[in-house]
Motif scaffolding. Structure first.
Motif, PDB file in Angstrom:
ATOM      1  N   ALA A 264      57.992  -7.313  61.567  1.00 19.48           N
ATOM      2  CA  ALA A 264      57.312  -8.111  62.589  1.00 19.48           C
ATOM      3  C   ALA A 264      55.994  -7.449  63.005  1.00 19.48           C
ATOM      4  N   LEU A 265      55.991  -6.135  63.168  1.00 21.84           N
ATOM      5  CA  LEU A 265      54.766  -5.435  63.553  1.00 21.84           C
ATOM      6  C   LEU A 265      53.683  -5.600  62.494  1.00 21.84           C
ATOM      7  N   LEU A 266      54.071  -5.489  61.225  1.00 23.27           N
ATOM      8  CA  LEU A 266      53.105  -5.652  60.147  1.00 23.27           C
ATOM      9  C   LEU A 266      52.589  -7.089  60.092  1.00 23.27           C
ATOM     10  N   ALA A 267      53.494  -8.054  60.228  1.00 23.56           N
ATOM     11  CA  ALA A 267      53.097  -9.463  60.170  1.00 23.56           C
ATOM     12  C   ALA A 267      52.128  -9.808  61.292  1.00 23.56           C
ATOM     13  N   LEU A 268      52.406  -9.363  62.499  1.00 25.71           N
ATOM     14  CA  LEU A 268      51.523  -9.659  63.627  1.00 25.71           C
ATOM     15  C   LEU A 268      50.161  -9.012  63.454  1.00 25.71           C
ATOM     16  N   ASP A 269      50.132  -7.801  62.925  1.00 30.72           N
ATOM     17  CA  ASP A 269      48.863  -7.107  62.737  1.00 30.72           C
ATOM     18  C   ASP A 269      48.002  -7.811  61.696  1.00 30.72           C
ATOM     19  N   ILE A 270      48.594  -8.189  60.577  1.00 25.83           N
ATOM     20  CA  ILE A 270      47.831  -8.875  59.530  1.00 25.83           C
ATOM     21  C   ILE A 270      47.436 -10.276  59.980  1.00 25.83           C
TER      22      ILE A 270
ATOM     23  N   PRO B  45      55.871 -16.225  56.867  1.00 23.10           N
ATOM     24  CA  PRO B  45      56.784 -17.339  56.576  1.00 23.10           C
ATOM     25  C   PRO B  45      56.036 -18.659  56.419  1.00 23.10           C
ATOM     26  N   SER B  46      56.654 -19.576  55.717  1.00 22.47           N
ATOM     27  CA  SER B  46      56.106 -20.931  55.618  1.00 22.47           C
ATOM     28  C   SER B  46      56.308 -21.650  56.946  1.00 22.47           C
ATOM     29  N   ALA B  47      55.675 -22.804  57.086  1.00 21.57           N
ATOM     30  CA  ALA B  47      55.750 -23.538  58.350  1.00 21.57           C
ATOM     31  C   ALA B  47      57.174 -23.940  58.691  1.00 21.57           C
TER      32      ALA B  47
ATOM     33  N   VAL C 185      54.185 -17.011  62.993  1.00 22.61           N
ATOM     34  CA  VAL C 185      53.963 -16.057  61.898  1.00 22.61           C
ATOM     35  C   VAL C 185      55.145 -15.110  61.721  1.00 22.61           C
ATOM     36  N   LEU C 186      56.244 -15.355  62.435  1.00 25.36           N
ATOM     37  CA  LEU C 186      57.441 -14.520  62.310  1.00 25.36           C
ATOM     38  C   LEU C 186      58.630 -15.370  61.909  1.00 25.36           C
ATOM     39  N   ARG C 187      59.490 -14.812  61.087  1.00 22.58           N
ATOM     40  CA  ARG C 187      60.767 -15.440  60.782  1.00 22.58           C
ATOM     41  C   ARG C 187      61.726 -15.195  61.946  1.00 22.58           C
TER      42      ARG C 187
END
Length: 323
Positions: free
Chosen positions: A186-192, A273-275, A91-93
Motif C-alpha cells: 500500500a505504501l508503494l502504491a500510494l507513493d507511485i 489495481p484495475s477499476a 489505487v489500493l486493493r
C-alpha cells in the motif's frame, strides 16, 4: 521567579483554551451505505482493541487519516473519526486498503493512541501559535506568541520523536491485523500513484487545456481509471526507494518502514489495481460511482474558469509560435 512561572502557566492555560479544535470535513458514509467497508473496519478495530469509530468521512485526497477530538483539546478521546481519501481507495486493493486502515486505527489503540495522538495535535497547535506577531495583535495574543516561540521548539523536538515512534507502532499494529506485505504494498502504491497524478497534471492536462476550451467533466474518474493501466517502471520503484523523509515529517520513509516490517521489495506487486478490483469499488458498491462523480463535479466547479482562461492563453501562444 515564582511570579514569572505563574504568569507562564496562566498564558499556557489560556492559550490551550483558545486553540481551535479541528473537525475533519468530508462526505459522511454510513454502515447502511457501505456494509463491506464497516465490516472491515470493525474486524480490524476488534483485532487491535482500538476505540470505536463514531464517524467515517470520504475526502478527495490521496491519503487516510485518524482524528481524535476531546473537550478543550484535553488528552482524552471523545470522538474518533476515520478519514478515507477516495483516490486512495481507487489505487489500493481491499487487503492493501485494510492495512492502511489498520495503521490509522492503531492511532486509536490502547497502546498509544490516546496520548500519542494528543501529543501530535498539541505539537501542531504550538507551532501554529508561534508565528510572528503582527502590529494589530492584542497584548494577550502577543503574550501567547512570546511564550509559544520559546516553548514550541522544545516541545516540538520531544513530540517529533514520540510521533515517529507512534508511526512505527501503528505499522506493527497494521502488520498484526492484516500483513506486513500488504502494508508495504500500500505504501508503494500510494507513493507511485501520487507521482503519476502529479505527472498527469503537469503533462497530459497541459495538452488537454491547449486542445479543449472546456474543463472535462470526468477529470478524476478518467485519471484514476488510467493510473493502473501501466505496470510499475523500474525508475518509479527506484525513486520510491531513494526518497527520504523530510526533516519535519513525522512519517518515516518507505524504505525505513518496509525494513522495520522485514518486507522485501521483490515480494511486492508491480501494478495498481484495475477499476473493478480496487477497494472503493468492492467496499462502497453502488456509492462508488457517485463518489467519483462528486469528485469530478467539485473539481470542475473550482477549475472551470481557470481552465477556460488557460486554454485561451495557450491557444493564442500556439498561434504566435506558428507565425
Amino acid at each position: 521567579a515564582w511570579i514569572l512561572l505563574g504568569a507562564g502557566a496562566v498564558v499556557l492555560f489560556f492559550a490551550w483554551l483558545a486553540a481551535p479544535t479541528v473537525t475533519p470535513e468530508g462526505r459522511v458514509v454510513t454502515a447502511t451505505e457501505a456494509p463491506a467497508l464497516f465490516e472491515t473496519i470493525e474486524r480490524l478495530r476488534a483485532s487491535l482493541d482500538a476505540a470505536p469509530i463514531q464517524r467515517v468521512v470520504l475526502t478527495d485526497d490521496l491519503n487516510a487519516a485518524a482524528h481524535q477530538s476531546g473537550p478543550l483539546g484535553l488528552p482524552w478521546p471523545m470522538r474518533q473519526t476515520l478519514v478515507l481519501g477516495v483516490p486512495a481507495l481507487a489505487v489500493l486493493r481491499p487487503p492493501e486498503a485494510a492495512a492502511v486502515i489498520a495503521h490509522e486505527l492503531g492511532q486509536f489503540s490502547r497502546r498509544h493512541g490516546m496520548f500519542g495522538h494528543w501529543i501530535y495535535r498539541t505539537r501542531a497547535m504550538w507551532l501554529a501559535l508561534a508565528h510572528p506577531a503582527h502590529a494589530d495583535d492584542s497584548p494577550y495574543e502577543r503574550a501567547v506568541q512570546w511564550f509559544a516561540s520559546s516553548f514550541a521548539p522544545w516541545f516540538g523536538r520531544y513530540a517529533f520523536a514520540l510521533s515517529r515512534q507512534c508511526e512505527y507502532e501503528a505499522d506493527l499494529d497494521a502488520a498484526q491485523a492484516s500483513s506486513p506485505r500488504e502494508l508495504a504494498q500500500a505504501l508503494l502504491a500510494l507513493d507511485i500513484a501520487a507521482r503519476r497524478i502529479d505527472g498527469w497534471t503537469q503533462g497530459a492536462q497541459y495538452q488537454m487545456r491547449r486542445l479543449h476550451p472546456q474543463a472535462p467533466d470526468d477529470r478524476w474518474s478518467a485519471m484514476l481509471a488510467g493510473l493502473g493501466r501501466e505496470a510499475f517502471q523500474s525508475d518509479e520503484i527506484d525513486t520510491s526507494r531513494r526518497r527520504t523523509a523530510a526533516a519535519e515529517d513525522t512519517h518515516p520513509s518507505i524504505v525505513e518502514r518496509a525494513a522495520a516490517l522485514n518486507v522485501s521489495w521483490v515480494a511486492l506487486q508491480d501494478r495498481l489495481p484495475s477499476a473493478s478490483e480496487c477497494a472503493g469499488s468492492v467496499w462502497l458498491g453502488p456509492r462508488w460511482t457517485s463518489e467519483l462523480a462528486a469528485m469530478d463535479a467539485a473539481w470542475r466547479r473550482l477549475q472551470h474558469r481557470v481552465w477556460c482562461a488557460d486554454s485561451i492563453h495557450l491557444t493564442r501562444l500556439a498561434r504566435r509560435m506558428e507565425v
